[in-house]
Design a protein around this motif. Structure first.
Motif, PDB file in Angstrom:
ATOM      1  N   PRO A 113       0.806  -1.220   0.000  1.00  0.00           N
ATOM      2  CA  PRO A 113       0.000   0.000   0.000  1.00  0.00           C
ATOM      3  C   PRO A 113       0.838   1.270   0.000  1.00  0.00           C
ATOM      4  O   PRO A 113       0.290   2.360  -0.097  1.00  0.00           O
ATOM      5  CB  PRO A 113      -0.811  -0.123   1.294  1.00  0.00           C
ATOM      6  N   SER A 114       2.149   1.134   0.090  1.00  0.00           N
ATOM      7  CA  SER A 114       3.023   2.311   0.118  1.00  0.00           C
ATOM      8  C   SER A 114       3.416   2.798  -1.276  1.00  0.00           C
ATOM      9  O   SER A 114       4.161   3.769  -1.399  1.00  0.00           O
ATOM     10  CB  SER A 114       4.296   1.995   0.925  1.00  0.00           C
ATOM     11  N   VAL A 115       2.930   2.139  -2.336  1.00  0.00           N
ATOM     12  CA  VAL A 115       3.230   2.584  -3.705  1.00  0.00           C
ATOM     13  C   VAL A 115       1.937   2.660  -4.496  1.00  0.00           C
ATOM     14  O   VAL A 115       0.942   2.011  -4.161  1.00  0.00           O
ATOM     15  CB  VAL A 115       4.235   1.645  -4.399  1.00  0.00           C
ATOM     16  N   GLU A 116       1.950   3.441  -5.559  1.00  0.00           N
ATOM     17  CA  GLU A 116       0.748   3.669  -6.351  1.00  0.00           C
ATOM     18  C   GLU A 116       0.434   2.524  -7.298  1.00  0.00           C
ATOM     19  O   GLU A 116      -0.713   2.332  -7.692  1.00  0.00           O
ATOM     20  CB  GLU A 116       0.902   4.965  -7.167  1.00  0.00           C
ATOM     21  N   GLU A 117       1.463   1.752  -7.694  1.00  0.00           N
ATOM     22  CA  GLU A 117       1.270   0.654  -8.636  1.00  0.00           C
ATOM     23  C   GLU A 117       1.962  -0.596  -8.111  1.00  0.00           C
ATOM     24  O   GLU A 117       2.927  -0.508  -7.334  1.00  0.00           O
ATOM     25  CB  GLU A 117       1.848   1.017 -10.008  1.00  0.00           C
ATOM     26  N   PRO A 118       1.505  -1.776  -8.533  1.00  0.00           N
ATOM     27  CA  PRO A 118       2.189  -3.002  -8.118  1.00  0.00           C
ATOM     28  C   PRO A 118       3.591  -3.079  -8.716  1.00  0.00           C
ATOM     29  O   PRO A 118       3.897  -2.415  -9.709  1.00  0.00           O
ATOM     30  CB  PRO A 118       1.280  -4.107  -8.650  1.00  0.00           C
ATOM     31  N   VAL A 119       4.415  -3.910  -8.101  1.00  0.00           N
ATOM     32  CA  VAL A 119       5.820  -4.033  -8.510  1.00  0.00           C
ATOM     33  C   VAL A 119       6.091  -5.465  -8.958  1.00  0.00           C
ATOM     34  O   VAL A 119       5.691  -6.423  -8.285  1.00  0.00           O
ATOM     35  CB  VAL A 119       6.762  -3.665  -7.341  1.00  0.00           C
ATOM     36  N   ARG A 120       6.765  -5.604 -10.083  1.00  0.00           N
ATOM     37  CA  ARG A 120       7.170  -6.920 -10.583  1.00  0.00           C
ATOM     38  C   ARG A 120       8.660  -7.106 -10.312  1.00  0.00           C
ATOM     39  O   ARG A 120       9.494  -6.339 -10.807  1.00  0.00           O
ATOM     40  CB  ARG A 120       6.858  -7.049 -12.067  1.00  0.00           C
ATOM     41  N   VAL A 121       8.955  -8.137  -9.536  1.00  0.00           N
ATOM     42  CA  VAL A 121      10.335  -8.437  -9.155  1.00  0.00           C
ATOM     43  C   VAL A 121      10.804  -9.637  -9.970  1.00  0.00           C
ATOM     44  O   VAL A 121      10.207 -10.714  -9.907  1.00  0.00           O
ATOM     45  CB  VAL A 121      10.438  -8.751  -7.648  1.00  0.00           C
ATOM     46  N   GLU A 122      11.873  -9.445 -10.732  1.00  0.00           N
ATOM     47  CA  GLU A 122      12.450 -10.531 -11.528  1.00  0.00           C
ATOM     48  C   GLU A 122      13.634 -11.115 -10.773  1.00  0.00           C
ATOM     49  O   GLU A 122      14.553 -10.390 -10.376  1.00  0.00           O
ATOM     50  CB  GLU A 122      12.894 -10.016 -12.895  1.00  0.00           C
ATOM     51  N   LEU A 123      13.599 -12.431 -10.572  1.00  0.00           N
ATOM     52  CA  LEU A 123      14.625 -13.110  -9.792  1.00  0.00           C
ATOM     53  C   LEU A 123      15.465 -14.034 -10.669  1.00  0.00           C
ATOM     54  O   LEU A 123      14.988 -14.595 -11.656  1.00  0.00           O
ATOM     55  CB  LEU A 123      13.982 -13.928  -8.671  1.00  0.00           C
ATOM     56  N   TYR A 124      16.719 -14.182 -10.266  1.00  0.00           N
ATOM     57  CA  TYR A 124      17.583 -15.217 -10.838  1.00  0.00           C
ATOM     58  C   TYR A 124      18.110 -16.013  -9.660  1.00  0.00           C
ATOM     59  O   TYR A 124      19.056 -15.597  -8.981  1.00  0.00           O
ATOM     60  CB  TYR A 124      18.727 -14.595 -11.637  1.00  0.00           C
ATOM     61  N   GLY A 125      17.439 -17.122  -9.372  1.00  0.00           N
ATOM     62  CA  GLY A 125      17.746 -17.827  -8.135  1.00  0.00           C
ATOM     63  C   GLY A 125      17.280 -16.978  -6.955  1.00  0.00           C
ATOM     64  O   GLY A 125      16.101 -16.656  -6.839  1.00  0.00           O
ATOM     65  N   ASP A 126      18.229 -16.600  -6.103  1.00  0.00           N
ATOM     66  CA  ASP A 126      17.908 -15.729  -4.959  1.00  0.00           C
ATOM     67  C   ASP A 126      18.290 -14.276  -5.217  1.00  0.00           C
ATOM     68  O   ASP A 126      18.116 -13.430  -4.336  1.00  0.00           O
ATOM     69  CB  ASP A 126      18.643 -16.218  -3.696  1.00  0.00           C
ATOM     70  N   LEU A 127      18.780 -13.977  -6.409  1.00  0.00           N
ATOM     71  CA  LEU A 127      19.231 -12.621  -6.730  1.00  0.00           C
ATOM     72  C   LEU A 127      18.111 -11.819  -7.386  1.00  0.00           C
ATOM     73  O   LEU A 127      17.455 -12.308  -8.311  1.00  0.00           O
ATOM     74  CB  LEU A 127      20.443 -12.669  -7.660  1.00  0.00           C
ATOM     75  N   VAL A 128      17.906 -10.601  -6.923  1.00  0.00           N
ATOM     76  CA  VAL A 128      16.915  -9.699  -7.512  1.00  0.00           C
ATOM     77  C   VAL A 128      17.553  -9.019  -8.722  1.00  0.00           C
ATOM     78  O   VAL A 128      18.453  -8.185  -8.572  1.00  0.00           O
ATOM     79  CB  VAL A 128      16.442  -8.639  -6.494  1.00  0.00           C
ATOM     80  N   LEU A 129      17.108  -9.389  -9.918  1.00  0.00           N
ATOM     81  CA  LEU A 129      17.672  -8.803 -11.135  1.00  0.00           C
ATOM     82  C   LEU A 129      17.133  -7.403 -11.390  1.00  0.00           C
ATOM     83  O   LEU A 129      17.886  -6.484 -11.726  1.00  0.00           O
ATOM     84  CB  LEU A 129      17.366  -9.705 -12.335  1.00  0.00           C
ATOM     85  N   SER A 130      15.798  -7.253 -11.267  1.00  0.00           N
ATOM     86  CA  SER A 130      15.203  -5.947 -11.557  1.00  0.00           C
ATOM     87  C   SER A 130      13.846  -5.842 -10.880  1.00  0.00           C
ATOM     88  O   SER A 130      13.226  -6.854 -10.527  1.00  0.00           O
ATOM     89  CB  SER A 130      15.051  -5.737 -13.068  1.00  0.00           C
ATOM     90  N   MET A 131      13.375  -4.615 -10.712  1.00  0.00           N
ATOM     91  CA  MET A 131      12.048  -4.338 -10.183  1.00  0.00           C
ATOM     92  C   MET A 131      11.444  -3.194 -10.982  1.00  0.00           C
ATOM     93  O   MET A 131      12.081  -2.160 -11.163  1.00  0.00           O
ATOM     94  CB  MET A 131      12.115  -3.954  -8.699  1.00  0.00           C
ATOM     95  N   LYS A 132      10.216  -3.420 -11.479  1.00  0.00           N
ATOM     96  CA  LYS A 132       9.540  -2.395 -12.268  1.00  0.00           C
ATOM     97  C   LYS A 132       8.065  -2.344 -11.896  1.00  0.00           C
ATOM     98  O   LYS A 132       7.468  -3.373 -11.569  1.00  0.00           O
ATOM     99  CB  LYS A 132       9.675  -2.675 -13.768  1.00  0.00           C
ATOM    100  N   PRO A 133       7.448  -1.161 -11.972  1.00  0.00           N
ATOM    101  CA  PRO A 133       5.997  -1.088 -11.778  1.00  0.00           C
ATOM    102  C   PRO A 133       5.295  -1.686 -12.988  1.00  0.00           C
ATOM    103  O   PRO A 133       5.843  -1.686 -14.098  1.00  0.00           O
ATOM    104  CB  PRO A 133       5.740   0.417 -11.662  1.00  0.00           C
ATOM    105  N   PHE A 134       4.097  -2.218 -12.776  1.00  0.00           N
ATOM    106  CA  PHE A 134       3.346  -2.750 -13.910  1.00  0.00           C
ATOM    107  C   PHE A 134       1.877  -2.379 -13.799  1.00  0.00           C
ATOM    108  O   PHE A 134       1.386  -2.013 -12.730  1.00  0.00           O
ATOM    109  CB  PHE A 134       3.538  -4.269 -14.041  1.00  0.00           C
ATOM    110  N   ASP A 135       1.200  -2.467 -14.921  1.00  0.00           N
ATOM    111  CA  ASP A 135      -0.214  -2.124 -15.014  1.00  0.00           C
ATOM    112  C   ASP A 135      -1.044  -3.280 -14.449  1.00  0.00           C
ATOM    113  O   ASP A 135      -0.996  -4.394 -14.980  1.00  0.00           O
ATOM    114  CB  ASP A 135      -0.579  -1.874 -16.480  1.00  0.00           C
ATOM    115  N   PRO A 136      -1.823  -3.053 -13.382  1.00  0.00           N
ATOM    116  CA  PRO A 136      -2.587  -4.156 -12.790  1.00  0.00           C
ATOM    117  C   PRO A 136      -3.736  -4.645 -13.673  1.00  0.00           C
ATOM    118  O   PRO A 136      -4.261  -5.732 -13.442  1.00  0.00           O
ATOM    119  CB  PRO A 136      -3.121  -3.552 -11.490  1.00  0.00           C
ATOM    120  N   ILE A 137      -4.117  -3.862 -14.672  1.00  0.00           N
ATOM    121  CA  ILE A 137      -5.197  -4.280 -15.575  1.00  0.00           C
ATOM    122  C   ILE A 137      -4.632  -5.085 -16.744  1.00  0.00           C
ATOM    123  O   ILE A 137      -5.080  -6.188 -17.042  1.00  0.00           O
ATOM    124  CB  ILE A 137      -5.976  -3.053 -16.093  1.00  0.00           C
TER     125      ILE A 137
END
Length: 324
Positions: free
Chosen positions: A192-216
């Motif tokens: 609830p602390s951000v305006e849009e959901p966040v997509r987290v891309e993982l490689y094993g246990d490593l966080v490669l990237s995080m980007k907002p995405f359209d929930p619709i």
């Protein structure tokens, strides 16, 4: 207008050096209260602005944000982010036969989480009723520091467990705040602390990237900048970690025995409370989960300036809240 601005500046200068005591400012009307709060904040002191009700608090926050920045750019006050925060206290009694508003609870927890971790803020605006209600203990929120950081390792199983304890709903597709989904190397989450959901891309246990995405559309925005970190505040006030569950079970059982409540009903009630199922009057059981609740002002540091906008209205609102 020049005279009013000069007087506001003079009052703010006096408050800046004030260690204790109070200053009464007469003739305040319109947005002058917000102007005074913004002027005090510009001196470097944090401010809690108390308004008569939630609607007045939100209007005051808009005025403070505009006067502090000189623009109409909005702070996301309902998400607990930004320099100007709004604490949306409960609008109904915890003993009323109504289901609690999940969105309002998420907003409150996002703001409290922001304050508990001493993240940047300058003005907190709250309705007067918030002074009469106690909230989740600050130490409990400060202990929960869930966040995801880009290019760092993440214990996915531990995070999923923590999200469930904090009230997030695990769903196939993330469409609403307070939910998350795990699909292979992707973790979608909407705090609830951000305006849009966040997509987290993982490689094993490593966080490669995080980007907002359209929930619709469920697609990441091509022009969106990558997110470096995202905080994950709880989305419900009763955090169902093991110690809290054990405490709630013990307290409710003791109270039921003291009042000779039927065993079958006691067992059903304990089961509902422990599993945090939604039922009429659920908010009234919040104290069962914690050793002791805190007042809202326990979340603000020493030296914070408290500004009462229209003290008679604030006093009347607090009395009405206590009487209710």
């Amino acid at each position: 207008e020049g005279i009013v601005a000069s007087r506001v500046r003079d009052v703010a200068a006096r408050v800046k050096t004030l260690e204790a005591g109070r200053i009464d400012v007469a003739g305040v009307r319109g947005s002058a209260g917000a102007a005074l709060a913004a002027a005090i904040a510009r001196t470097g002191r944090r401010v809690v602005l108390v308004a008569a009700d939630l609607e007045a608090a939100r209007h005051a926050a808009e005025d403070v944000g505009f006067l502090a920045r000189g623009s109409l750019e909005d702070d996301a006050e309902d998400t607990g982010e930004g320099e100007v925060l709004v604490f949306s206290g409960p609008e109904s009694s915890p003993y009323a036969d109504v289901n609690p508003d999940r969105r309002a609870a998420m907003s409150r927890m996002a703001t409290l989480f922001h304050l508990a971790h001493d993240r940047p803020w300058s003005v907190l605006v709250a309705p007067a009723s918030a002074l009469a209600r106690k909230v989740v203990p600050r130490k409990d929120l400060a202990r929960r520091a869930d966040r995801i950081v880009a290019e760092q390792e993440l214990d996915r199983d531990a995070l999923v467990k923590s999200l469930a304890e904090a009230g997030y709903l695990r769903v196939p597709v993330v469409e609403d705040p307070g939910s998350f989904a795990v699909r292979g190397a992707l973790l979608d989450v909407w705090p609830p602390s951000v305006e849009e959901p966040v997509r987290v891309e993982l490689y094993g246990d490593l966080v490669l990237s995080m980007k907002p995405f359209d929930p619709i559309e469920q697609t990441t925005r091509k022009d969106a900048a990558e997110i470096k970190q995202v905080w994950l505040p709880p989305v419900r006030e009763a955090i169902v970690e093991p110690r809290n569950i054990a405490r709630a079970r013990e307290r409710i059982t003791q109270l039921a025995e003291m009042m000779d409540w039927p065993t079958t009903k006691t067992r059903a009630l304990v089961d509902d409370v422990v599993h945090r199922r939604a039922f009429f009057g659920a908010e009234g059981y919040l104290p069962a989960y914690y050793e002791e609740l805190d007042p809202l002002l326990a979340y603000v540091p020493d030296g914070t300036v408290i500004v009462l906008d229209d003290p008679p209205s604030v006093t009347r609102a607090v009395r009405e809240e206590i009487a209710a």
